[in-house]
Enzyme design. Structure first.
Site, PDB file in Angstrom:
ATOM      1  N   SER A 183      36.436 -80.191  34.447  1.00  0.00           N
ATOM      2  CA  SER A 183      37.420 -80.962  35.194  1.00  0.00           C
ATOM      3  C   SER A 183      37.245 -82.476  35.009  1.00  0.00           C
ATOM      4  O   SER A 183      37.414 -82.985  33.919  1.00  0.00           O
ATOM      5  CB  SER A 183      37.338 -80.555  36.664  1.00  0.00           C
ATOM      6  OG  SER A 183      38.372 -81.140  37.403  1.00  0.00           O
TER       7      SER A 183
ATOM      8  N   ASP B  18      42.973 -85.783  35.100  1.00  0.00           N
ATOM      9  CA  ASP B  18      41.549 -85.519  34.891  1.00  0.00           C
ATOM     10  C   ASP B  18      41.436 -84.627  33.644  1.00  0.00           C
ATOM     11  O   ASP B  18      42.437 -84.297  33.013  1.00  0.00           O
ATOM     12  CB  ASP B  18      40.926 -84.884  36.143  1.00  0.00           C
ATOM     13  CG  ASP B  18      41.467 -83.509  36.440  1.00  0.00           C
ATOM     14  OD1 ASP B  18      42.643 -83.250  36.112  1.00  0.00           O
ATOM     15  OD2 ASP B  18      40.726 -82.669  36.983  1.00  0.00           O
TER      16      ASP B  18
ATOM     17  N   ASP C 175      41.011 -81.494  32.913  1.00  0.00           N
ATOM     18  CA  ASP C 175      41.724 -80.221  32.758  1.00  0.00           C
ATOM     19  C   ASP C 175      43.133 -80.268  33.352  1.00  0.00           C
ATOM     20  O   ASP C 175      43.817 -79.242  33.415  1.00  0.00           O
ATOM     21  CB  ASP C 175      40.917 -79.062  33.346  1.00  0.00           C
ATOM     22  CG  ASP C 175      40.784 -79.133  34.856  1.00  0.00           C
ATOM     23  OD1 ASP C 175      40.814 -80.249  35.416  1.00  0.00           O
ATOM     24  OD2 ASP C 175      40.643 -78.068  35.482  1.00  0.00           O
TER      25      ASP C 175
ATOM     26  N   ASP D  31      44.588 -80.470  36.241  1.00  0.00           N
ATOM     27  CA  ASP D  31      45.130 -79.873  37.463  1.00  0.00           C
ATOM     28  C   ASP D  31      45.457 -80.983  38.456  1.00  0.00           C
ATOM     29  O   ASP D  31      46.148 -80.763  39.441  1.00  0.00           O
ATOM     30  CB  ASP D  31      44.212 -78.802  38.079  1.00  0.00           C
ATOM     31  CG  ASP D  31      42.792 -79.263  38.285  1.00  0.00           C
ATOM     32  OD1 ASP D  31      42.450 -80.410  37.911  1.00  0.00           O
ATOM     33  OD2 ASP D  31      41.999 -78.469  38.825  1.00  0.00           O
TER      34      ASP D  31
HETATM   35 MG    MG Z   1      40.462 -80.786  37.477  1.00  0.00          MG
END
Ligand code: MG
Length: 453
Positions: free
Chosen positions: A102, A243, A245, A247
């Site tokens: 992340s 960020d 990844d 999300d």
């Molecule tokens: Mg993340």
């Protein structure tokens, strides 16, 4: 409103899966054992994906080896945002796993496990999975039952299409926007989503590179200075960054200012809740701005423990009980759109900002400045006996409105405070918020007085 989700103790899994420094806590051996344990728990076809980290290929190979050995078929989706994998798993597969750390620095990596409905694995199932790892009792398939693997790098298109199709065509026509995926998993998806919505897109850090040469995966105001400069230089409507990844999404307004994430949540909640009525679900650490917005739009707020899985699982529980769920999210740029999917979705957040601005005659900076203002103090304080501290606070503030969903939250008319022990270190997080700076400072001092370390 009260929530039902309770935090349970886990040994390997934190609030966002397993995470650690590569070669120390996060090794191919651990990824292999997670793959074997997951393959023992879930039969069928498992989707595997990853972010751009340099350690991704070795950890993904190990995880896939474990799944195949346990008898699962594996579909490798390649590099893609976590919400894209979650969307694809919900549509097609029996479970999923994504190799990502992340927002953590490049030396970290980890594994997030995804359930067939596309949500992150909850505490109870994570504890079962850990049990298989610690007992070493995962299942090996016989030679004629081992799994088969195939690659499906273009399935990510389904996610992009789904986000784009959530809005009328050409919603972003005439918009100039700037995207900074930070060399992470959304390097292709977010610029593609924005341009398919009709926007003209400039991007930076949009090459996939796990050394993260442009900035760290955490989209901090400091790291986004080049994005802010580019927004100002081009006269763009906004800049969006993710960020590692993707999300989460955060924004730079048209004046080049970083939009604090609680205010971003408030602004987008206000837009979503014009149409959708019901409950807004969020952790106890979120700014009261959400309560103000909810009231304005005829909605209510339900608080959960800190962690996106608690938000997502509470949204599912409420919906199952027949409650209308309008929106969900955390005050860190991780927002959940129940109409699309029940997980944090950075690409959807970028797209929603286009729709929000298209619906208004005002620039983002004016919309942000019109939001109610709150003053927030955030501190981490050393405390060896966190449990004792919480007990002392419960007694000291027993005459007030207390919420013990996660740590202790003391709610007052014009302010609130949250005191929450860290799960991993002898530290306690303290947050205090008020519309008045002086009230926040006073309240903080009242709490600080009960620390002993
Ligand atoms: Mg993340």
């Amino acid at each position: 409103m009260r929530m039902e989700q309770k935090k349970l103790e886990k040994r390997l899994f934190g609030t966002n899966g397993v995470r650690g420094v590569v070669g120390k806590d996060m090794t191919p051996a651990l990824a292999l054992s997670i793959g074997m344990a997951l393959g023992t728990m879930r039969q069928g076809t498992i989707a595997v994906g990853r972010d751009t980290r340099t350690s991704g290929p070795s950890l993904a190979s190990a995880l896939k080896a474990g799944l195949l050995a346990a008898g699962c078929d594996v579909v490798d989706l390649g590099i893609l945002p976590t919400p894209a994998l979650q969307f694809i798993v919900r549509e097609h597969f029996d479970a999923g796993a994504v190799i990502t750390a992340s927002h953590n620095p490049p030396e970290y990596n980890g594994v997030k496990v995804v359930e067939p409905d596309g949500t992150e694995m909850g505490d109870e199932q994570s504890i079962v999975l850990e049990g298989h790892i610690f007992k070493g009792d995962s299942h090996f398939a016989s030679w004629d039952r081992v799994g088969r693997e195939r690659d499906a790098p273009s399935m990510v298109d389904e996610y992009v299409n789904s986000v784009v199709d959530s809005f009328p065509s050409d919603t972003g026509k005439g918009f100039l926007v700037v995207a900074d995926p930070g060399c992470g998993a959304a390097a292709w998806t977010t610029p593609e989503i924005l341009s398919r919505m009709g926007c003209r897109v400039f991007s930076l850090n949009s090459q996939m590179d796990g050394t993260f040469p442009g900035r760290l995966p955490e989209p901090s105001p400091e790291g986004l200075a080049p994005l802010a400069d580019l927004v100002k230089a081009t006269g763009a409507r906004f800049g969006v960054a993710h960020d590692g990844d993707a999300d989460r999404a955060v924004f730079i307004d048209d004046r080049g200012r970083f939009l604090e994430e609680n205010r971003q949540f408030g602004l987008i909640a206000d837009f979503i809740c014009r149409e959708r009525k019901g409950v807004i679900v969020t952790p106890v650490s979120t700014s009261r701005i959400i309560e103000v917005i909810a009231e304005r739009r005829g909605c209510t707020v339900c608080y959960t423990p800190v962690g996106s899985i608690y938000v997502a699982r509470t949204m599912i529980d409420l919906a199952h009980n027949g409650t209308e769920v309008a929106f969900g999210g955390e005050g860190n740029g991780g927002l959940i759109y129940p109409k699309h999917q029940l997980c944090r979705d950075g690409g959807m957040t970028a797209a929603t900002m286009v729709a929000l601005l298209a619906s208004s005659s005002q620039p983002l900076s004016s919309l942000v400045d019109a939001l109610p203002h709150f003053y927030m103090i955030k501190e981490k304080i050393r405390e060896k006996d966190a449990a004792g501290l919480i007990e002392r606070l419960k007694k000291a503030f027993s005459g007030e409105s207390l919420d013990c969903t996660d740590g202790i939250r003391i709610n007052r008319e014009d302010s609130w405070a949250l005191v929450r022990p860290s799960g991993t270190e002898p530290l306690v997080r303290v947050m205090v918020e008020s519309a008045f700076e002086e009230r926040a400072t006073q309240f903080y001092d009242e709490i600080k007085h009960h620390f002993r370390d």
